[in-house]
Design a protein around this motif. Structure first.
Motif, short mmCIF file in Angstrom:
data_model
loop_
_atom_site.label_atom_id
_atom_site.label_comp_id
_atom_site.label_asym_id
_atom_site.label_seq_id
_atom_site.Cartn_x
_atom_site.Cartn_y
_atom_site.Cartn_z
N LYS A 188 0.83 -1.21 0.00
CA LYS A 188 0.00 0.00 0.00
C LYS A 188 0.86 1.26 0.00
CE LYS A 188 -4.00 -2.01 0.07
NZ LYS A 188 -4.91 -1.89 -1.12
N ILE A 189 1.91 1.26 0.81
CA ILE A 189 2.80 2.42 0.87
C ILE A 189 3.50 2.64 -0.47
CG2 ILE A 189 4.89 3.34 1.94
CD1 ILE A 189 4.07 1.94 4.50
N ALA A 190 3.96 1.56 -1.11
CA ALA A 190 4.64 1.67 -2.40
C ALA A 190 3.71 2.23 -3.47
CB ALA A 190 5.17 0.30 -2.82
N GLU A 191 2.46 1.81 -3.47
CA GLU A 191 1.49 2.32 -4.45
C GLU A 191 1.31 3.83 -4.28
OE1 GLU A 191 -2.13 0.19 -4.11
OE2 GLU A 191 -1.27 -1.74 -4.74
N HIS A 192 1.15 4.28 -3.06
CA HIS A 192 0.99 5.72 -2.80
C HIS A 192 2.24 6.49 -3.19
CE1 HIS A 192 -2.94 5.55 -1.04
NE2 HIS A 192 -2.57 4.72 -0.08
N SER A 193 3.41 5.92 -2.94
CA SER A 193 4.65 6.62 -3.27
C SER A 193 4.80 6.78 -4.78
CB SER A 193 5.86 5.87 -2.70
OG SER A 193 6.17 4.71 -3.44
N GLN A 194 4.39 5.77 -5.53
CA GLN A 194 4.45 5.84 -6.99
C GLN A 194 3.50 6.91 -7.51
OE1 GLN A 194 6.05 3.73 -9.44
NE2 GLN A 194 7.33 2.73 -7.90
N GLU A 195 2.30 6.98 -6.95
CA GLU A 195 1.31 7.98 -7.37
C GLU A 195 1.80 9.40 -7.08
OE1 GLU A 195 -2.16 6.91 -5.25
OE2 GLU A 195 -2.52 5.06 -6.40
N ALA A 196 2.35 9.60 -5.90
CA ALA A 196 2.84 10.93 -5.52
C ALA A 196 4.01 11.35 -6.40
CB ALA A 196 3.24 10.95 -4.05
N ALA A 197 4.91 10.42 -6.68
CA ALA A 197 6.07 10.73 -7.51
C ALA A 197 5.65 11.07 -8.94
CB ALA A 197 7.04 9.56 -7.52
N ALA A 198 4.61 10.38 -9.44
CA ALA A 198 4.12 10.66 -10.79
C ALA A 198 3.42 12.00 -10.86
CB ALA A 198 3.17 9.54 -11.22
N ALA A 199 2.71 12.37 -9.81
CA ALA A 199 1.98 13.64 -9.80
C ALA A 199 2.93 14.82 -9.70
CB ALA A 199 0.99 13.66 -8.64
N HIS A 200 4.02 14.65 -8.96
CA HIS A 200 5.00 15.74 -8.76
C HIS A 200 6.38 15.18 -9.01
CE1 HIS A 200 1.59 17.76 -7.04
NE2 HIS A 200 1.50 16.85 -6.09
N GLU A 201 6.67 14.87 -10.25
CA GLU A 201 7.91 14.17 -10.58
C GLU A 201 9.17 14.93 -10.23
OE1 GLU A 201 8.94 14.55 -15.02
OE2 GLU A 201 6.77 14.32 -14.99
N HIS A 202 9.05 16.26 -10.05
CA HIS A 202 10.24 17.04 -9.70
C HIS A 202 10.31 17.30 -8.20
CE1 HIS A 202 11.08 17.54 -13.92
NE2 HIS A 202 9.90 18.10 -14.12
N GLY A 203 9.32 16.82 -7.47
CA GLY A 203 9.31 17.03 -6.03
C GLY A 203 10.09 15.94 -5.32
N PRO A 204 10.48 16.18 -4.07
CA PRO A 204 11.30 15.22 -3.33
C PRO A 204 10.49 14.08 -2.72
CG PRO A 204 10.92 17.15 -2.00
CD PRO A 204 10.26 17.43 -3.33
N ALA A 205 9.72 13.35 -3.54
CA ALA A 205 8.95 12.22 -3.04
C ALA A 205 9.81 10.96 -3.10
CB ALA A 205 7.68 12.04 -3.87
N VAL A 206 9.52 10.02 -2.22
CA VAL A 206 10.22 8.76 -2.21
C VAL A 206 9.46 7.79 -3.11
CG1 VAL A 206 11.02 6.84 -0.80
CG2 VAL A 206 11.02 9.16 0.13
#
Length: 302
Positions: A188-206
């Motif tokens: 579940k955590i990995a799925e959310h991290s992928q979504e956040a990184a895709a939405a803000h690809e230049h942001g410091p998301a893991v």
């Protein structure tokens, strides 16, 4: 910010759950259980403390995320403060958090904006928690889940009069619930991290790897150092999870947490005077929605 708090929450939560399980359900004749439970109670009675915390998450040896911070807590005065730094593949940053006067104040290191969220007073919550007793069913479930964990605890006498309580569980020694829950929570955590990184690809998301095959907890290591005053001075945890992604690449994720306690009964948390500062009010629901969307980082980066 969402991923930073998510990582911190995951590490502290996992460490706390396992430690709570050991302290609450090990056999009565377990020396490690008796020592740890007694030291944990003695440490809580201090009322205030400073925690120096370090967290690191790696994937096949490459650092995905790291946090280094100092948290100061005084339960008697209902005050707390956190001053920390973080780093990941996209850069580094810092943050501050203050808990005072029934409110929580968040500040990113290079921002002039203080985000303020009103919250429930600690005193009311503490009273509510004190009035709630665990049910017999919950106690039974607790013993079923954690009963086997504490049997592997070892105790070492230290030269200064303290104790070292340790637990190391390999894949074969982990209880069934841990083998099941660990991979499920990670998914579940990995799925959310992928979504956040895709939405803000230049942001410091893991961006955590999506593991699809042979996902399992491989190892859990816990250590607690107890001083001569029967207080916990340091607690560490290392958790290893392995699996294979859709491309057939094997991953070994290691999460390590190191928490050192000092100034017990003598900690004064930092406070922030918001007079004349740029303040932005935020509700708990607004904060929750931003975290779900991964929008906190984006907001701060603008």
């Amino acid at each position: 910010m969402r991923k930073k708090w998510l990582a911190v929450g995951l590490a502290v939560g996992l460490t706390g759950v396992l430690a709570w399980g050991i302290g609450g359900s090990a056999n009565a004749d377990s020396t490690g259980f008796v020592l740890y439970k007694s030291a944990l109670s003695q440490t809580k009675e201090a009322g205030s403390m400073t925690a120096h915390a370090q967290l690191e998450l790696t994937d096949n040896g490459s650092k995905l995320f790291a946090v280094d911070g100092v948290a100061k807590v005084n339960h008697e005065q209902q005050l707390a403060s956190v001053d920390g730094t973080f780093s990941n593949a996209n850069g580094e940053g810092s943050f501050q958090v203050f808990r005072q006067q029934d409110q929580v104040v968040f500040k990113k290191g290079d921002s002039d904006v203080y985000r303020v969220m009103e919250t429930m007073g600690w005193g009311r919550k503490a009273q509510r928690d004190a009035d709630e007793e665990p049910s017999a069913v919950m106690s039974h479930m607790h013993n079923m889940l954690f009963g086997e964990i504490g049997k592997g605890m070892t105790v070492e006498n230290l030269p200064n009069g303290g104790k070292q309580v340790s637990l190391q569980l390999s894949e074969e020694q982990l209880p069934m619930f841990a083998k099941f829950i660990g991979p499920m929570v990670y998914s579940k955590i990995a799925e959310h991290s992928q979504e956040a990184a895709a939405a803000h690809e230049h942001g410091p998301a893991v961006k955590l790897p999506l593991l699809q095959e042979d996902v399992q907890l491989a190892q859990v290591v816990l250590n607690a150092t107890i001083n001569e005053k029967n207080q916990i001075e340091q607690q560490t945890a290392k958790v290893e999870l392995v699996g294979t992604d859709a491309a057939g690449i094997e991953h070994t994720l290691r999460l390590s947490v190191d928490i050192r306690l000092s100034d017990l009964a003598a900690t004064a948390p930092e406070q922030i005077d918001l007079t004349g500062k740029q303040v932005e009010k935020i509700t708990r629901e607004e904060l929750r929605n931003e975290w779900r969307k991964g929008g906190w980082w984006h907001h701060e980066a603008e």
